[in-house]
Design an enzyme around this catalytic site. Structure first.
Site, short mmCIF file in Angstrom:
data_model
loop_
_atom_site.label_atom_id
_atom_site.label_comp_id
_atom_site.label_asym_id
_atom_site.label_seq_id
_atom_site.Cartn_x
_atom_site.Cartn_y
_atom_site.Cartn_z
N CYS A 1 -5.49 -1.28 3.88
CA CYS A 1 -5.17 -2.70 3.66
C CYS A 1 -6.39 -3.55 3.34
CB CYS A 1 -4.44 -3.25 4.89
SG CYS A 1 -2.86 -2.44 5.14
N HIS B 1 -4.53 -10.88 4.01
CA HIS B 1 -3.67 -9.69 3.88
C HIS B 1 -2.32 -10.00 4.53
CE1 HIS B 1 -2.19 -5.67 4.04
NE2 HIS B 1 -2.29 -5.60 5.35
N ASN C 1 4.46 -6.00 3.15
CA ASN C 1 3.09 -5.49 3.12
C ASN C 1 2.96 -4.43 2.04
OD1 ASN C 1 0.59 -4.36 3.58
ND2 ASN C 1 0.86 -4.05 5.77
#
Ligand code: COA
Length: 330
Positions: A114, A254, A284
Site C-alpha cells: 500500500c 492511502h 482499497n
C-alpha cells in the site's frame, strides 16, 4: 534555478464491474450497515477474472500522458508500483512500456504494497531532480480481486481493483516535490501477507487448497499501526521541511479504511474538508489508492496547479511513507 521533480498530470483506469455491499451480502455473512460503519466502503470495482493489471495500467498511463500533452516516445522511464502485476516476470511496467509505445523508456516494478505509489514516486523524484531522467511515468495499481478470498468476510469487503498514473517531469518553477519520508518495520511482515506468492512457498496443490495464495491479515493490529504510522510520518515530514500543518491544502491518504483516515487527519490537526476520501466507491486498491484519490480531487476542483499536497500511506511490510509537493507545472 533549482531543478525540481514536478508532478504534472494524473490519469486513471477502473474496471466497469461494480461489486456492491449488497453483492457481498450474498457471498459472505456480512451486511451493508456493518461494512459502511466500519470501513466507509459502499462498493468496489473488480475486473472480469483473468484480466491482468496491465489492462488497467496502460490506459491510466495513456490518459495521464494525454492530459500532460506529452508523447509516450518522450518518456525516459516507467515505474509501476504493484503487488499484483501480470507476472513476477516480466514486470508490468515492461508490458505497459510496450503497449503505450514508450520506445526509449526503461521500466521496472516496485513491490511495496500500500506504500508502493509513494515509494515509486520517491524513486522517480530522485531520478528527475538529480538529472538522471526528464520524464518518468509513475503508475500505481492492483488487481486485488486476484488475491482476495471471497469466502473470507474479514478481507473481501476491503479491496478493489484499479490503477492510476502520474507524470513526473523536470521543471524549474516553484511547483514540485519538496520532500519524502519513508519507513518500514519488517518484524510485522506476517500481520499482512500473501503466504504463497514467491520462493518461500511454492504453489503446490496443498498450498492452493489451504488458500495460502490469498491475502491474510490481522485486521485490528494492522489498523492500530496504520493510524499511528500515517500521522507520525506526515508529522515527521512537516518537521523535516520546517512546515506546520497549515502548509497542507490537501491531505491525500492511502484509502484503507475511513476510520484510519479520520484519526490521521485529526492527529495532524486538519479539518476534513482538506482530506480526500474516495473509499466509498473504489475501496482499497493498494498501489492505486493515491493516484485514484488525486484524480478524484482534481475532478471535484480541489487539486489544481499550486495546490500544496501531503500524500501519506501505510501497508504491508510494514511500510509507510509521506510526500509533500506542490501540484502541477510552473
Ligand atoms: N461483516 C460483519 N462482521 C464482520 C465482518 C464483516 N465483513 N468482518 C469482521 N466481522 C466481525 C468480526 O468477526 C468481529 O466479530 P466478534 O466480535 O464476534 O469476533 C467483529 O466484526 C469486529 O471485528 P473487528 O476485527 O474488531 O472489527 P474492526 O472494527 O477492527 O474492523 C477491519 C475490521 C478489517 C475493517 C479493520 O480492522 C481494518 O480496516 N483494518 C485495517 C485493514 C487494512 O487496512 N488492511 C490493508 C492494509 S493498509
Amino acid at each position: 534555478m533549482t531543478r525540481r521533480a514536478q508532478v504534472v498530470a494524473v490519469g486513471t483506469a477502473l474496471p466497469e464491474r461494480r461489486l456492491t455491499n449488497a453483492d457481498l451480502e450474498k457471498m459472505v455473512d456480512t451486511n451493508d450497515e456493518w461494512i459502511v460503519s466500519r470501513t466507509g466502503i459502499r462498493e468496489r470495482r473488480v475486473v472480469e477474472p483473468g484480466t491482468p493489471l496491465s489492462a488497467l495500467a496502460a490506459p491510466a498511463a495513456e490518459e495521464c500522458l494525454r492530459k500532460a500533452g506529452v508523447s509516450a516516445a518522450d518518456i525516459d522511464g516507467i515505474i509501476c508500483a504493484t503487488i499484483t502485476g501480470d507476472h513476477v516476470m516480466p514486470a508490468t511496467a515492461n508490458l505497459v512500456q510496450d503497449r503505450i509505445g514508450a520506445t526509449k523508456a526503461w521500466a521496472y516494478d516496485i513491490a511495496n504494497a500500500c506504500n508502493g505509489f509513494v515509494a515509486a514516486l520517491a524513486t522517480a523524484s530522485a531520478f528527475v531532480s538529480s538529472g538522471g531522467a526528464d520524464r518518468i511515468l509513475v503508475i500505481g495499481g492492483d488487481v486485488m480481486s486476484s488475491v482476495v478470498d471471497y469466502t473470507d468476510r474479514n478481507t473481501c469487503i476491503l479491496f478493489g481493483d484499479g490503477a492510476g498514473a502520474v507524470l513526473v517531469e523536470a521543471g524549474e518553477g516553484d511547483n514540485g516535490i519538496r520532500g519524502f519520508k519513508l519507513g518500514s518495520d519488517g518484524s510485522f511482515g506476517k500481520l499482512l501477507s500473501i503466504p504463497c506468492s514467491g520462493s518461500a512457498m511454492r504453489p503446490s496443490d496443498e498450498a492452493v487448497a489451504a488458500g495460502a495464495h490469498f491475502l491474510k491479515q490481522e485486521g485490528r493490529e494492522v489498523f492500530q499501526h496504520a493510524v499511528r504510522r500515517m500521522s507520525q510520518v506526515a508529522t515527521q515530514l512537516l518537521e523535516k521541511l520546517n512546515l506546520k500543518a497549515d502548509a497542507i491544502d490537501l491531505l491525500v491518504p492511502h484509502q484503507a479504511n475511513r476510520r484510519i483516515i479520520e484519526p490521521t487527519a485529526r492527529r495532524l490537526g486538519l479539518p476534513m474538508d482538506k482530506v480526500v476520501i474516495n473509499i466509498a466507491n473504489v475501496a482499497n486498491t493498494t498501489g492505486g489508492t493515491i493516484p485514484l484519490a488525486l484524480a478524484s480531487a482534481e475532478a471535484d476542483g480541489r487539486l489544481t496547479t499550486g495546490t500544496r499536497v501531503m500524500l501519506v500511506a501505510f501497508g504491508g511490510g510494514f511500510a509507510w511513507g509521506a510526500c509533500y509537493l506542490t501540484w502541477g507545472r510552473g
